[in-house]
Design a protein around this motif. Structure first.
Motif, PDB file in Angstrom:
ATOM      1  N   UNK A 174      25.244 -12.997  24.682  1.00 20.16           N
ATOM      2  CA  UNK A 174      26.290 -13.691  24.200  1.00 20.16           C
ATOM      3  C   UNK A 174      26.687 -14.934  25.486  1.00 20.16           C
ATOM      4  N   UNK A 175      25.996 -14.733  26.413  1.00 17.60           N
ATOM      5  CA  UNK A 175      26.259 -15.650  27.523  1.00 17.60           C
ATOM      6  C   UNK A 175      25.167 -16.038  28.185  1.00 17.60           C
ATOM      7  N   UNK A 176      24.623 -17.381  28.600  1.00 12.77           N
ATOM      8  CA  UNK A 176      23.714 -17.700  29.205  1.00 12.77           C
ATOM      9  C   UNK A 176      24.239 -18.557  30.431  1.00 12.77           C
ATOM     10  N   UNK A 177      24.121 -17.910  31.777  1.00  9.80           N
ATOM     11  CA  UNK A 177      24.473 -18.437  33.002  1.00  9.80           C
ATOM     12  C   UNK A 177      23.312 -19.147  33.740  1.00  9.80           C
ATOM     13  N   UNK A 178      23.509 -20.549  33.688  1.00 11.83           N
ATOM     14  CA  UNK A 178      22.359 -21.154  34.535  1.00 11.83           C
ATOM     15  C   UNK A 178      22.736 -21.463  35.792  1.00 11.83           C
ATOM     16  N   UNK A 179      21.837 -21.254  36.851  1.00 17.56           N
ATOM     17  CA  UNK A 179      22.132 -21.461  38.416  1.00 17.56           C
ATOM     18  C   UNK A 179      22.326 -23.070  38.217  1.00 17.56           C
ATOM     19  N   UNK A 180      23.394 -23.748  38.778  1.00 20.64           N
ATOM     20  CA  UNK A 180      23.699 -24.968  39.215  1.00 20.64           C
ATOM     21  C   UNK A 180      23.211 -25.315  40.610  1.00 20.64           C
ATOM     22  N   UNK A 181      22.438 -25.961  40.905  1.00 15.77           N
ATOM     23  CA  UNK A 181      21.882 -26.513  42.308  1.00 15.77           C
ATOM     24  C   UNK A 181      23.220 -27.588  42.744  1.00 15.77           C
ATOM     25  N   UNK A 182      23.755 -27.243  43.820  1.00 15.57           N
ATOM     26  CA  UNK A 182      24.761 -28.243  44.457  1.00 15.57           C
ATOM     27  C   UNK A 182      24.269 -28.474  45.754  1.00 15.57           C
ATOM     28  N   UNK A 183      24.715 -29.476  46.469  1.00 19.14           N
ATOM     29  CA  UNK A 183      24.528 -29.945  47.586  1.00 19.14           C
ATOM     30  C   UNK A 183      25.598 -29.096  48.374  1.00 19.14           C
ATOM     31  N   UNK A 184      25.399 -28.861  49.808  1.00 12.04           N
ATOM     32  CA  UNK A 184      26.158 -27.985  50.584  1.00 12.04           C
ATOM     33  C   UNK A 184      27.490 -28.617  50.647  1.00 12.04           C
TER      34      UNK A 184
END
Length: 147
Positions: free
Chosen positions: A60-70
């Motif tokens: 029911x939920x899709x968690x997508x990794x979000x690349x962020x800078x440090x």
């Protein structure tokens, strides 16, 4: 749109240009487990496969990794993830959530070093393991919010 009636699981996604790692939670949203990779070729085909997997596995939920800078800012990689999510949205009823994946790949490589996983085997599992780490961190955050 693919239906997710009574969906209680969460699907974790580590999107990549060549391979996209997938992980799935248990029904109680306590534990993440890797379920493999998608290498369909192209963002649209990958979005379709992720939507199909979410529906088939009851997510029911899709968690997508979000690349962020440090420093927490978003760069070109984050724009690609947002574009992927926009292709995915009309294909699924699942809620789409972004989750910070800053050190996920590094953690996956450390785990693979500890287990002495090398060569082709390493390449085949690093994306799945990254998705599993993203999802487990998300589940742990939910658990900590409830406590």
């Amino acid at each position: 749109m693919l239906e997710n009636k009574n969906a209680s699981r969460v699907l974790g996604v580590d999107y990549g240009d060549r391979r996209t790692g997938l992980a799935l939670s248990d029904e109680k949203r306590f534990l993440a487990g890797g379920i493999g990779t998608v290498s369909e070729g192209g963002m649209r085909a990958t979005a379709q496969k992720v939507a199909e997997t979410a529906a088939a596995r009851g997510a029911g939920v899709i968690v997508i990794g979000m690349p962020k800078n440090m420093d927490g800012s978003e760069g070109a990689s984050a724009e690609k993830i947002r574009a992927f999510a926009e292709l995915l949205r009309p294909l699924t009823d699942a809620e789409i959530v972004f989750f910070d994946e800053r050190v996920t790949t590094m953690a996956a490589h450390q785990i693979l070093n500890l287990t002495d996983t090398r060569g082709a085997k390493r390449k085949s599992v690093v994306d799945t393991l990254s998705a599993e780490i993203i999802l487990q961190n998300y589940l742990d955050m939910l658990k900590n919010k409830r406590e």
